[in-house]
Design a protein around this motif. Structure first.
Motif, PDB file in Angstrom:
ATOM      1  N   ASN A  67     -31.292 -65.094  33.576  1.00 42.11           N
ATOM      2  CA  ASN A  67     -31.183 -64.599  34.951  1.00 42.11           C
ATOM      3  C   ASN A  67     -30.095 -63.547  35.114  1.00 42.11           C
ATOM      4  OD1 ASN A  67     -33.284 -66.116  35.919  1.00 42.11           O
ATOM      5  ND2 ASN A  67     -31.991 -67.847  36.517  1.00 42.11           N
ATOM      6  N   GLU A  68     -29.100 -63.545  34.237  1.00 40.06           N
ATOM      7  CA  GLU A  68     -28.028 -62.551  34.321  1.00 40.06           C
ATOM      8  C   GLU A  68     -28.526 -61.146  33.997  1.00 40.06           C
ATOM      9  OE1 GLU A  68     -24.850 -63.021  35.465  1.00 40.06           O
ATOM     10  OE2 GLU A  68     -25.677 -64.982  35.995  1.00 40.06           O
ATOM     11  N   CYS A  69     -29.667 -61.048  33.312  1.00 44.06           N
ATOM     12  CA  CYS A  69     -30.212 -59.749  32.933  1.00 44.06           C
ATOM     13  C   CYS A  69     -31.205 -59.209  33.958  1.00 44.06           C
ATOM     14  CB  CYS A  69     -30.913 -59.840  31.576  1.00 44.06           C
ATOM     15  SG  CYS A  69     -29.783 -60.244  30.242  1.00 44.06           S
ATOM     16  N   GLN A  70     -31.480 -59.990  34.983  1.00 43.21           N
ATOM     17  CA  GLN A  70     -32.467 -59.566  35.966  1.00 43.21           C
ATOM     18  C   GLN A  70     -31.840 -58.691  37.040  1.00 43.21           C
ATOM     19  OE1 GLN A  70     -34.399 -63.042  37.471  1.00 43.21           O
ATOM     20  NE2 GLN A  70     -35.435 -63.470  35.549  1.00 43.21           N
ATOM     21  N   VAL A  71     -32.656 -57.807  37.588  1.00 45.27           N
ATOM     22  CA  VAL A  71     -32.216 -56.966  38.699  1.00 45.27           C
ATOM     23  C   VAL A  71     -32.120 -57.843  39.934  1.00 45.27           C
ATOM     24  CG1 VAL A  71     -32.845 -55.036  40.177  1.00 45.27           C
ATOM     25  CG2 VAL A  71     -33.270 -54.913  37.716  1.00 45.27           C
ATOM     26  N   LYS A  72     -31.001 -57.745  40.609  1.00 46.06           N
ATOM     27  CA  LYS A  72     -30.806 -58.518  41.831  1.00 46.06           C
ATOM     28  C   LYS A  72     -30.881 -57.555  43.008  1.00 46.06           C
ATOM     29  CE  LYS A  72     -28.088 -62.023  39.577  1.00 46.06           C
ATOM     30  NZ  LYS A  72     -27.359 -61.696  38.402  1.00 46.06           N
ATOM     31  N   LEU A  73     -31.835 -57.788  43.879  1.00 44.05           N
ATOM     32  CA  LEU A  73     -32.006 -56.925  45.037  1.00 44.05           C
ATOM     33  C   LEU A  73     -30.952 -57.245  46.092  1.00 44.05           C
ATOM     34  CD1 LEU A  73     -35.892 -57.062  45.366  1.00 44.05           C
ATOM     35  CD2 LEU A  73     -34.509 -55.327  44.238  1.00 44.05           C
ATOM     36  N   LYS A  74     -30.464 -56.185  46.721  1.00 41.65           N
ATOM     37  CA  LYS A  74     -29.476 -56.349  47.789  1.00 41.65           C
ATOM     38  C   LYS A  74     -30.103 -55.955  49.111  1.00 41.65           C
ATOM     39  CE  LYS A  74     -25.139 -55.341  45.444  1.00 41.65           C
ATOM     40  NZ  LYS A  74     -23.961 -54.443  45.465  1.00 41.65           N
ATOM     41  N   ASP A  75     -29.594 -56.572  50.123  1.00 39.61           N
ATOM     42  CA  ASP A  75     -29.959 -56.127  51.468  1.00 39.61           C
ATOM     43  C   ASP A  75     -29.305 -54.763  51.667  1.00 39.61           C
ATOM     44  OD1 ASP A  75     -29.509 -55.742  54.405  1.00 39.61           O
ATOM     45  OD2 ASP A  75     -30.633 -57.636  54.461  1.00 39.61           O
ATOM     46  N   PRO A  76     -30.047 -53.779  52.188  1.00 36.18           N
ATOM     47  CA  PRO A  76     -29.451 -52.445  52.384  1.00 36.18           C
ATOM     48  C   PRO A  76     -28.162 -52.450  53.188  1.00 36.18           C
ATOM     49  CG  PRO A  76     -31.815 -52.356  52.714  1.00 36.18           C
ATOM     50  CD  PRO A  76     -31.446 -53.803  52.563  1.00 36.18           C
ATOM     51  N   SER A  77     -28.008 -53.426  54.067  1.00 36.85           N
ATOM     52  CA  SER A  77     -26.783 -53.485  54.860  1.00 36.85           C
ATOM     53  C   SER A  77     -25.563 -53.848  54.016  1.00 36.85           C
ATOM     54  CB  SER A  77     -26.947 -54.494  56.007  1.00 36.85           C
ATOM     55  OG  SER A  77     -27.086 -55.804  55.484  1.00 36.85           O
ATOM     56  N   GLU A  78     -25.786 -54.391  52.814  1.00 37.80           N
ATOM     57  CA  GLU A  78     -24.684 -54.764  51.931  1.00 37.80           C
ATOM     58  C   GLU A  78     -24.246 -53.605  51.053  1.00 37.80           C
ATOM     59  OE1 GLU A  78     -25.789 -58.187  49.658  1.00 37.80           O
ATOM     60  OE2 GLU A  78     -26.543 -59.254  51.411  1.00 37.80           O
ATOM     61  N   MET A  79     -24.914 -52.495  51.144  1.00 34.25           N
ATOM     62  CA  MET A  79     -24.611 -51.358  50.263  1.00 34.25           C
ATOM     63  C   MET A  79     -23.583 -50.438  50.880  1.00 34.25           C
ATOM     64  SD  MET A  79     -28.436 -50.644  49.103  1.00 34.25           S
ATOM     65  CE  MET A  79     -28.782 -50.851  47.409  1.00 34.25           C
TER      66      MET A  79
END
Length: 79
Positions: A67-79
């Motif tokens: 799981n550490e190698c997977q892309v983690k999606l962020k909420d745009p508001s967190e960017m």
């Protein structure tokens, strides 16, 4: 030893299949041990569903399922 998958159409008019075979020969002479050349009869300078399936299977085999190698999606508001 980095795994290598080289997919090539046997009917490719732009890059002759013999160049793919020669590439495998040269790279293995340089020390690559895990090199697979997959060829596809009738395939021109394009892609096929069979090739996509082979690439998918290759990636599932060589890329860790950690799981550490997977892309983690962020909420745009967190960017």
């Amino acid at each position: 030893d980095v795994p290598i998958l080289y997919c090539h159409g046997e009917a490719d008019p732009m890059v002759n299949i013999n160049m793919a075979r020669r590439s495998k020969e040269m790279v293995t002479q340089m020390g690559a041990k895990n090199y697979e050349l997959k060829t596809y009869p009738g395939l021109v300078h394009s892609v096929s569903m069979e090739e996509i399936q082979d690439v998918k299977e290759f990636l599932e085999k060589v890329v860790p399922s950690d799981n550490e190698c997977q892309v983690k999606l962020k909420d745009p508001s967190e960017m």
